[in-house]
Structure formats: C-alpha cells, structure tokens
Design an enzyme around this catalytic site. Structure first.
Site, PDB file in Angstrom:
ATOM      1  N   TYR A 141       0.823  -1.223   0.000  1.00 15.80           N
ATOM      2  CA  TYR A 141       0.000   0.000   0.000  1.00 15.80           C
ATOM      3  C   TYR A 141       0.855   1.269   0.000  1.00 15.80           C
ATOM      4  O   TYR A 141       0.363   2.356  -0.278  1.00 15.80           O
ATOM      5  CB  TYR A 141      -0.950   0.022   1.201  1.00 15.80           C
ATOM      6  CG  TYR A 141      -2.043  -1.020   1.130  1.00 15.80           C
ATOM      7  CD1 TYR A 141      -2.321  -1.704  -0.051  1.00 15.80           C
ATOM      8  CD2 TYR A 141      -2.810  -1.335   2.237  1.00 15.80           C
ATOM      9  CE1 TYR A 141      -3.306  -2.657  -0.126  1.00 15.80           C
ATOM     10  CE2 TYR A 141      -3.812  -2.285   2.182  1.00 15.80           C
ATOM     11  CZ  TYR A 141      -4.049  -2.961   0.997  1.00 15.80           C
ATOM     12  OH  TYR A 141      -5.033  -3.912   0.935  1.00 15.80           O
ATOM     13  N   LYS A 192       3.434 -15.526   1.787  1.00 16.85           N
ATOM     14  CA  LYS A 192       3.343 -16.237   0.507  1.00 16.85           C
ATOM     15  C   LYS A 192       4.778 -16.520   0.091  1.00 16.85           C
ATOM     16  O   LYS A 192       5.238 -16.142  -1.000  1.00 16.85           O
ATOM     17  CB  LYS A 192       2.576 -15.356  -0.508  1.00 16.85           C
ATOM     18  CG  LYS A 192       2.238 -16.040  -1.810  1.00 16.85           C
ATOM     19  CD  LYS A 192       1.134 -17.069  -1.688  1.00 16.85           C
ATOM     20  CE  LYS A 192       0.909 -17.765  -3.027  1.00 16.85           C
ATOM     21  NZ  LYS A 192       0.055 -18.955  -2.927  1.00 16.85           N
ATOM     22  N   ASP A 224      -3.053 -18.299   1.051  1.00 11.83           N
ATOM     23  CA  ASP A 224      -4.207 -18.965   0.439  1.00 11.83           C
ATOM     24  C   ASP A 224      -4.767 -20.033   1.375  1.00 11.83           C
ATOM     25  O   ASP A 224      -5.981 -20.166   1.553  1.00 11.83           O
ATOM     26  CB  ASP A 224      -3.863 -19.529  -0.948  1.00 11.83           C
ATOM     27  CG  ASP A 224      -2.488 -20.181  -1.007  1.00 11.83           C
ATOM     28  OD1 ASP A 224      -1.717 -20.060  -0.027  1.00 11.83           O
ATOM     29  OD2 ASP A 224      -2.186 -20.825  -2.024  1.00 11.83           O
ATOM     30  N   ASP A 248      -5.261  -6.970   5.602  1.00  9.48           N
ATOM     31  CA  ASP A 248      -6.483  -6.269   5.222  1.00  9.48           C
ATOM     32  C   ASP A 248      -7.579  -7.280   4.881  1.00  9.48           C
ATOM     33  O   ASP A 248      -8.718  -7.208   5.361  1.00  9.48           O
ATOM     34  CB  ASP A 248      -6.162  -5.385   4.001  1.00  9.48           C
ATOM     35  CG  ASP A 248      -7.252  -4.389   3.696  1.00  9.48           C
ATOM     36  OD1 ASP A 248      -8.238  -4.332   4.446  1.00  9.48           O
ATOM     37  OD2 ASP A 248      -7.115  -3.657   2.697  1.00  9.48           O
ATOM     38  N   ASP A 252     -10.836  -8.794   7.524  1.00  9.95           N
ATOM     39  CA  ASP A 252     -12.249  -8.639   7.166  1.00  9.95           C
ATOM     40  C   ASP A 252     -12.949 -10.000   7.065  1.00  9.95           C
ATOM     41  O   ASP A 252     -14.117 -10.135   7.432  1.00  9.95           O
ATOM     42  CB  ASP A 252     -12.393  -7.881   5.841  1.00  9.95           C
ATOM     43  CG  ASP A 252     -12.425  -6.370   6.066  1.00  9.95           C
ATOM     44  OD1 ASP A 252     -12.163  -5.937   7.206  1.00  9.95           O
ATOM     45  OD2 ASP A 252     -12.705  -5.620   5.111  1.00  9.95           O
TER      46      ASP A 252
END
Ligand code: NAD
Length: 361
Positions: A141, A192, A224, A248, A252
C-alpha cells in the site's frame, strides 16, 4: 499521573457510540481508581465543516499529547463529492501516519450468545477468539514505485511494489510474540513465501525473532491456505501475524465470521504503545441520529484502550465481562436483534454496560 484520552467522535453514528464508550471508561475509572482526563476534537467531515481540514492542527496537537485516542467513525455522503485529497478519510490516514501507528490489532470474537449471527455453523465459531496482528504502514500500500503508465505503443500498465525491510518486520513480529505471550502462546505467521521474495524475508525474520521467544509455538502458513482455514476451522488460530495486504483481507474475513459489524473493535499502536482505538464499522449514515447504533464495538475498543495503551488489564477484563453480562441478559440493538421489536437503543445498551461495571464496586 492522569492519563489523557482524546475523543474523536467524527461523523454519522460516531458521536453516538463514542458517548457510550466514554461513559463506560468513566465507570471503569471509578471502579478501578484510574485518573483519566478526556479531551475532544474534530476529525473527518465534521472537521472539514468547522475548520476546513479533515485533520486540523488543533486535533494533531492534542493527538500527539494523548496517551490514547478513541475514534468513532469518519465520512458520509455529504463529503463524497470532494476530491480524494480533501475527504474525511484523509483525516484518518493523517492521524495514523502522524502517530506512526504501524501495528493494527483486529480481534475477532464471537460471543456464544451471538453464534447464530455467523454465516458459519454455530459449532465451528461459538467461542471463537482470535487476534489478527496486521502491519499497517508498509508493504504494497505504500511501496514505490507505483502508478499507471502508458507505453509508446499505447498499452497501459499498472504496478505497485510490495516492500518490507527487516526492521519493519522485526518490530511488528516482536509485538505479535508479546501478544501471544499474554494469550495462548501460539502464533501463526501468514505469508506467501513460496512465491514472493518479500515474504520469504518476512518468514526468515519472523523465525529469527522467534528465538527470543522460546515459550511461543510459532507456525507459518501460506495466505491462500490461511484464508481457507479461517472459514474451515477458525478456532485453530489464536494470534495471526501478517503484512498489510494479507492482513487487510484476512481481518475482514475473520470479522465476518462473527456476524455483526456492530460488535468489532480495533486498535492501531505505535512503538510506545500509544494508540488509536476505533470500531471497525463506518459512520452508518443510514441510521445516524436515530439512536439505533450498536455501541458495543466502540465500548470494546475502549476496553482495548485500557488493555494496550493504559496497561489496565483488570479494568479491560471488567468491561469485556460487562458486555458478556449484557448479552447474556438478552439485550440486543437492532443489528443483532432477532426482530426489530426486540431491539433496544444505543443509550439503553450503554446504560446496561455502565450498570454492569458499576455493580463491581
Ligand atoms: P458502515 O460500516 O458505516 O455501514 C454498513 C452497514 O452496517 C450499514 O447498514 C450500517 O447501518 C450498519 N452498521 C454499521 N455500524 C453499525 C453499528 N454500530 N450498529 C448498527 N449497525 C451498524 O459502512 P458504509 O455504509 O460502507 O460506509 C458509510 C461511511 O462510513 C462512508 O462514508 C465510509 O467511507 C465511512 N467509513 C468509515 C470508516 C472509519 O471511520 N474507520 C470505516 C468504514 C467506512
């Protein structure tokens, strides 16, 4: 020595829920003999209206002096047409970067009383209590270079950069290990590392930090798989540590396991454990001013404030026990009620939590 708490009620339902959270803090302060001093300032849309800036200088100066900041929510349709750089959300980004809040804590707790509200089967989620520790000021980000470019032959290309240096990884990892020490001593770091070099370094540094915390059982999981496991068997996790982008998404996902957005608190901390505490929900313009908002996310954010910035664990435990007690007694705001006829107002819910805490004295 008094502890300074800055209230930033913000927009929409923000002032309604922050009012109840402040009452709960005052009640806890009285029972636990805490010396709390409150200031209040503008952030977001209300600050634009009154002072022409979403994060005015007066707010900045109070935020820098505060031991902790309690925020309601910012934004709403009134300010949606402003250019991006002038919108209420800029106030939020401004205070986060000003206070260097690099550690975002998102608990996902499913009170057994609300197990039916989850989209998963009650037995999979009842009693769920996990903490996601998300790095908030680095990663993709913020990484440079970024942008959208058009090549000479007219083809557009968008690009971002996922970048972490080992200092950034080490400081968030240390905090995550320390949170794990206060909970069940298990930490799962999500990356990852089979594909992305930046997360290969993430995994390496987290493993190095783990040598300082031999009491913590560290595991690593690819993102994943972590997403899959969160909806398959979420109770296997206790503390999860991850970077900005994966955090993020996973926070959620975890939040939704609990059913109601009106129940979810969050905290963002800096290296001195000073922090910004806020409900996960937004300003809910559709119900603002109607006394229908659930104040429990804000109240539970206040409880995190007591625990993480003021180091008042007993007072935080009492607030959380009071919330449990109120839910046990069957009280529900509209978002968690079985039918609208059973719903109580924001204030009635706040009153009940205050009464439950005060009964401890
Ligand atoms: P929202 O969270 O405000 O509302 C989504 C839905 O959940 C609405 O139906 C709302 O009524 C309900 N809801 C939210 N909080 C509730 C509560 N405490 N009790 C009962 N019901 C509740 O999200 P949105 O509608 O996407 O956004 C509205 C505004 O809030 C936008 O301007 C957005 O930018 C802003 N926003 C701010 C923050 C923040 O301040 N951190 C976060 C998200 C959205």
């Amino acid at each position: 020595m008094p502890r300074r708490i800055l209230l930033l009620p913000g927009d929409g339902i923000g002032p309604e829920v922050v009012e109840q959270a402040q009452r709960v803090l005052i009640a806890a302060a009285s029972v636990f003999n805490l010396d709390l001093v409150f200031d209040s300032a503008d952030l977001g849309g209300v600050a634009i209206d009154k002072q022409g800036h979403p994060y005015p200088e007066t707010t900045r100066s109070l935020a820098r002096q505060a031991d902790a900041v309690l925020l309601g929510a910012v934004g709403g349709p009134k300010w949606d047409s402003l250019p991006a750089a002038e919108r209420p959300e800029r106030g939020l980004l401004g205070i986060r970067s000003d206070l260097d809040l690099f550690c975002n804590l998102r608990p996902a707790i499913l009170y057994p009383q609300l197990a039916e509200a989850s989209s998963l089967k009650p037995d999979l989620v009842a009693g769920l209590n996990l903490l996601i520790v998300r790095e908030l000021t680095g990663g993709i980000y913020f990484g440079e270079p970024r942008g959208v470019e058009t090549s000479a032959d007219g083809v557009r290309k968008g690009f971002n950069t996922d970048v972490y240096d080992e200092t950034e990884i080490r400081r968030i990892a240390k905090l995550a290990f320390q949170f794990a020490q206060k909970r069940s001593a298990r930490l799962c770091s999500v990356d990852k590392a089979n594909v992305l070099e930046v997360t290969m370094l993430w995994r390496e540094v987290v493993s190095e930090v783990s040598e300082e915390y031999p009491d913590i059982e560290l595991s690593h999981m690819y993102v994943d798989n972590a997403a899959m496991q969160l909806v398959r068997e979420p109770k296997q996790f206790d503390v999860m540590l991850t970077g900005n982008l994966f955090g993020d998404i996973l926070s959620d996902t975890a939040a939704m396991l609990t059913g109601s957005i009106g129940m979810l608190p969050s905290a963002s901390l800096n290296a001195e454990s000073r922090g910004l505490y806020e409900p996960v929900h937004g300003s809910a313009p559709d119900i603002a001013g109607e006394g229908k908002a659930n104040p429990l996310a804000a109240i539970l954010s206040a409880s995190m404030l007591l625990r993480y910035s003021l180091d008042e664990g007993a007072a935080a435990d009492a607030v959380e026990a009071a919330v449990e007690h109120v839910l046990d007694s069957g009280l529900r705001t509209l978002d968690i009620a079985n039918s609208p006829a059973d719903a109580v107002s924001t204030k009635v819910m706040g009153d009940a939590v205050v009464t439950a805490i005060s009964s401890l004295s």
